[in-house]
Design a protein around this motif. Structure first.
Motif, short mmCIF file in Angstrom:
data_model
loop_
_atom_site.label_atom_id
_atom_site.label_comp_id
_atom_site.label_asym_id
_atom_site.label_seq_id
_atom_site.Cartn_x
_atom_site.Cartn_y
_atom_site.Cartn_z
N UNK A 43 0.85 -1.19 0.00
CA UNK A 43 0.00 0.00 0.00
C UNK A 43 0.88 1.24 0.00
N UNK A 44 0.29 2.34 -0.47
CA UNK A 44 1.03 3.60 -0.54
C UNK A 44 1.29 4.13 0.87
N UNK A 45 2.45 4.73 1.04
CA UNK A 45 2.82 5.30 2.32
C UNK A 45 3.68 4.41 3.18
N UNK A 46 3.95 3.19 2.75
CA UNK A 46 4.83 2.31 3.52
C UNK A 46 6.27 2.83 3.49
N UNK A 47 6.97 2.58 4.57
CA UNK A 47 8.37 2.98 4.67
C UNK A 47 9.26 1.82 4.27
N UNK A 48 10.26 2.11 3.44
CA UNK A 48 11.22 1.11 2.98
C UNK A 48 12.60 1.52 3.48
N UNK A 49 13.17 0.72 4.34
CA UNK A 49 14.53 0.96 4.83
C UNK A 49 15.53 0.19 3.98
N UNK A 84 22.63 4.24 4.20
CA UNK A 84 21.49 3.90 5.05
C UNK A 84 20.38 4.89 4.72
N UNK A 85 19.32 4.42 4.10
CA UNK A 85 18.27 5.30 3.60
C UNK A 85 16.91 4.78 4.05
N UNK A 86 15.96 5.73 4.13
CA UNK A 86 14.56 5.41 4.41
C UNK A 86 13.73 6.08 3.31
N UNK A 87 12.99 5.26 2.55
CA UNK A 87 12.19 5.75 1.44
C UNK A 87 10.71 5.58 1.75
N UNK A 88 9.89 6.40 1.12
CA UNK A 88 8.44 6.28 1.23
C UNK A 88 7.89 5.73 -0.07
N UNK A 89 7.17 4.62 0.02
CA UNK A 89 6.61 3.99 -1.17
C UNK A 89 5.31 4.71 -1.54
N UNK A 90 5.41 5.65 -2.47
CA UNK A 90 4.23 6.38 -2.91
C UNK A 90 3.39 5.60 -3.92
N UNK A 114 20.47 -4.81 3.61
CA UNK A 114 19.25 -5.08 4.36
C UNK A 114 18.14 -4.22 3.78
N UNK A 115 17.03 -4.85 3.39
CA UNK A 115 15.86 -4.16 2.86
C UNK A 115 14.67 -4.49 3.75
N UNK A 116 14.05 -3.45 4.32
CA UNK A 116 12.95 -3.65 5.25
C UNK A 116 11.76 -2.79 4.84
#
Length: 213
Positions: A43-49, A84-90, A114-116
């Motif tokens: 879903x949109x808005x999930x955080x991807x580390x 080390x990044x944090x992305x927002x899955x739009x 590592x992908x979370x």
């Protein structure tokens, strides 16, 4: 009393559902190879580390790029050692995380990454207002604080693990260079001794030219 409260917090933390999907891997990337990994955002808005670190190989650097389901590059880097990044899955769909070892012609790279994918936790309204709600809120705050501390410890462990691997690789490379330097030095000494014996032998043999000493 305090120990019982801490124990209860830990049990509550372990009993909570974990809205996270994580993939921690270590892979080797050959020279001129491009390797991609994929995760799904439901879903949109999930955080991807996204975390990676080059553990061994060459100058400990790698090229990478991250693309959304529409093949649009949302993050990239050249000759990066770690990140080390944090992305927002739009956009809902499949996200690609690719590593490329294009700058090396012979050396392979060992990459730890590592992908979370984690959903934002939503606090539900308490069933009963009053003291129970306050107590539940305090427990939630303690749980989130413990989670943050554990993530910080995990990042620190990854940092020291990367430094240890790089130091070991550097020591191994220096040891190999010293070994071959000693081999070449020994061969040079032996070759020089043979050349000196040959020159002296030509001075005093009857077949060679005669010189006055």
């Amino acid at each position: 009393m305090i120990s019982l409260l801490l124990l209860y917090n830990c049990l509550l933390f372990l009993s909570f559902p974990r809205p996270a999907r994580s993939s921690a891997l270590t892979t080797s990337i050959a020279a001129n190879e491009r390797l991609c990994f994929y995760v799904d955002a439901d879903k949109a808005g999930e955080k991807i580390g996204f975390y990676f670190a080059v553990q061994a190989g060459g100058s400990f650097d790698i090229d990478f790029d991250v693309k959304d389901p529409n093949e649009k590059v949302i993050l990239d880097g050249k000759r990066e050692r770690q990140g080390d990044y944090v992305l927002t899955a739009n956009t809902v769909g499949e996200y690609s995380f690719c590593f490329e070892n294009d700058m090396s012609t012979l050396t392979e790279k060992l990459v730890d990454f590592d992908i979370m994918v984690e959903s934002e936790p939503r606090r539900e309204a308490p069933a009963k207002p009053g003291q129970v709600a306050d107590h539940t809120s305090a427990l939630e705050e303690s749980t989130f604080r413990l989670n943050s501390l554990l993530m910080s410890i995990k990042r620190t462990q990854k940092y020291f693990h990367t430094r240890e691997n790089r130091g070991f690789s550097l020591v191994k490379s220096t040891q190999n260079r010293l070994f071959w330097y000693m081999v070449l030095e020994s061969l040079g000494i032996v070759g020089m001794a043979i050349l000196q014996v040959y020159v002296l032998q030509t001075f005093f043999t009857k077949t060679g030219r005669r010189y006055k000493v």
